[in-house]
Design a protein around this motif. Structure first.
Motif, mmCIF file in Angstrom:
data_model
loop_
_atom_site.group_PDB
_atom_site.id
_atom_site.type_symbol
_atom_site.label_atom_id
_atom_site.label_comp_id
_atom_site.label_asym_id
_atom_site.label_seq_id
_atom_site.Cartn_x
_atom_site.Cartn_y
_atom_site.Cartn_z
ATOM 1 N N ILE A 44 0.936 -1.427 0.026
ATOM 2 C CA ILE A 44 0.100 -0.161 -0.170
ATOM 3 C C ILE A 44 0.924 1.144 0.025
ATOM 4 C CG2 ILE A 44 -1.607 1.471 1.331
ATOM 5 C CD1 ILE A 44 -2.748 -1.453 2.223
ATOM 6 N N LYS A 48 1.038 4.018 -2.861
ATOM 7 C CA LYS A 48 0.918 5.539 -2.788
ATOM 8 C C LYS A 48 2.146 6.354 -3.286
ATOM 9 C CE LYS A 48 -1.869 5.483 1.425
ATOM 10 N NZ LYS A 48 -1.783 5.328 3.093
ATOM 11 N N GLU A 101 -3.466 4.117 -8.103
ATOM 12 C CA GLU A 101 -4.447 3.915 -7.394
ATOM 13 C C GLU A 101 -4.930 2.529 -6.610
ATOM 14 O OE1 GLU A 101 -8.176 4.871 -9.273
ATOM 15 O OE2 GLU A 101 -7.158 6.520 -10.622
ATOM 16 N N CYS A 102 -5.440 2.717 -5.310
ATOM 17 C CA CYS A 102 -5.810 1.492 -4.763
ATOM 18 C C CYS A 102 -7.167 1.725 -4.591
ATOM 19 C CB CYS A 102 -5.045 1.554 -3.411
ATOM 20 S SG CYS A 102 -3.107 1.634 -3.641
ATOM 21 N N SER A 103 -8.056 0.547 -4.924
ATOM 22 C CA SER A 103 -9.515 0.515 -4.387
ATOM 23 C C SER A 103 -9.518 0.371 -3.039
ATOM 24 C CB SER A 103 -10.061 -0.575 -5.387
ATOM 25 O OG SER A 103 -9.683 -1.872 -4.974
ATOM 26 N N GLU A 104 -10.867 0.392 -2.450
ATOM 27 C CA GLU A 104 -11.198 0.052 -1.076
ATOM 28 C C GLU A 104 -10.798 -1.567 -0.856
ATOM 29 O OE1 GLU A 104 -11.581 2.187 1.563
ATOM 30 O OE2 GLU A 104 -11.031 3.813 0.082
ATOM 31 N N THR A 105 -11.202 -2.277 -1.885
ATOM 32 C CA THR A 105 -10.966 -3.571 -1.699
ATOM 33 C C THR A 105 -9.483 -3.954 -1.602
ATOM 34 O OG1 THR A 105 -12.938 -4.082 -2.958
ATOM 35 C CG2 THR A 105 -11.330 -6.051 -2.872
ATOM 36 N N GLU A 106 -8.639 -3.221 -2.393
ATOM 37 C CA GLU A 106 -7.416 -3.549 -2.441
ATOM 38 C C GLU A 106 -6.743 -3.214 -1.122
ATOM 39 O OE1 GLU A 106 -6.289 -3.260 -7.232
ATOM 40 O OE2 GLU A 106 -6.667 -1.539 -6.051
ATOM 41 N N LYS A 107 -7.026 -1.913 -0.534
ATOM 42 C CA LYS A 107 -6.697 -1.383 0.588
ATOM 43 C C LYS A 107 -6.916 -2.546 1.802
ATOM 44 C CE LYS A 107 -6.729 3.475 -0.587
ATOM 45 N NZ LYS A 107 -7.500 4.831 -0.384
ATOM 46 N N ARG A 108 -7.937 -3.205 1.849
ATOM 47 C CA ARG A 108 -8.339 -4.112 2.742
ATOM 48 C C ARG A 108 -7.766 -5.399 2.307
ATOM 49 N NH1 ARG A 108 -13.298 -2.382 1.307
ATOM 50 N NH2 ARG A 108 -14.044 -4.242 0.231
ATOM 51 N N ASN A 109 -7.214 -5.668 1.269
ATOM 52 C CA ASN A 109 -6.528 -6.974 0.903
ATOM 53 C C ASN A 109 -5.299 -6.532 0.068
ATOM 54 O OD1 ASN A 109 -9.148 -9.185 1.536
ATOM 55 N ND2 ASN A 109 -10.046 -7.525 0.331
#
Length: 191
Positions: A85, A89, A94-102
């Motif tokens: 992550i 940055k 770009e990081c989706s919310e799903t990618e941030k959680r996983n």
């Protein structure tokens, strides 16, 4: 993997000699990855590279591109979720919310960035194959589908539940990758 390595010479000697027509560039990247990845991840990476090359032969694609995409598919997988992550940055990925959680999903996006920026491979098809090898996308090129499928069917990988037909990758790659993609998407949507 044992079936691939029948020579009395060690694996490293055979790989440097250029199995499957590899170029110096491939061997240099391979040596870098061997230092960076765990032994298990490195063995998987070589298996994916060989499987992707074999599938490329089967489907009439550039074998070197497939081998390189397979070799680099997990080039960023040595990092923790938080590190992935943070690197995304840092590089404006770009990081989706799903990618941030996983966060582990981001190894594919960051890996595609590394293909160009760290390993100097200026080939959009290889970058895209690395980028989509984990999640897939609705319409995939044949190289993308090959690397996506090779990641699941390489000989050293344990057979995952509902992914039992490894041979399909050599029979009908579109049907095989579509089936795997559906299973991956179902798995990810449940997380």
């Amino acid at each position: 993997m044992a079936l691939i390595y029948r020579s009395k010479r060690n694996k490293d000697e055979r790989l440097k000699d250029g199995c499957i027509g590899m170029k110096d560039e491939y061997v240099k990247i391979q040596e870098k990855l061997k230092k960076r990845l765990s032994e298990k991840r490195y063995a998987h990476t070589i298996g994916v590279s060989y499987t992707a090359a074999a599938m490329a032969m089967r489907y009439g694609l550039n074998v070197d591109d497939a081998a390189m995409a397979g070799l680099l598919h997990d080039c960023a997988k040595y990092m923790t979720d938080d590190e992935l992550i943070e690197k995304c940055k840092k590089y404006g990925i770009e990081c989706s919310e799903t990618e941030k959680r996983n966060g582990y999903l981001l190894h594919a996006k960051l890996g595609a960035y590394y293909v160009k920026e760290k390993y100097g491979i200026d080939n959009d098809e290889i970058c895209s194959a690395v980028r989509y090898h984990t999640t897939g996308k609705p319409v995939m090129s044949v190289l993308e589908a090959i690397v996506f499928t090779a990641d699941y069917i390489e000989p050293g990988r344990k057979i995952l539940p509902n992914f039992k037909y490894k041979i399909y990758g050599f029979v009908k790659v579109n049907k095989c990758h579509a089936s795997y993609k559906l299973k991956v998407w179902k798995y990810l949507s449940a997380r």
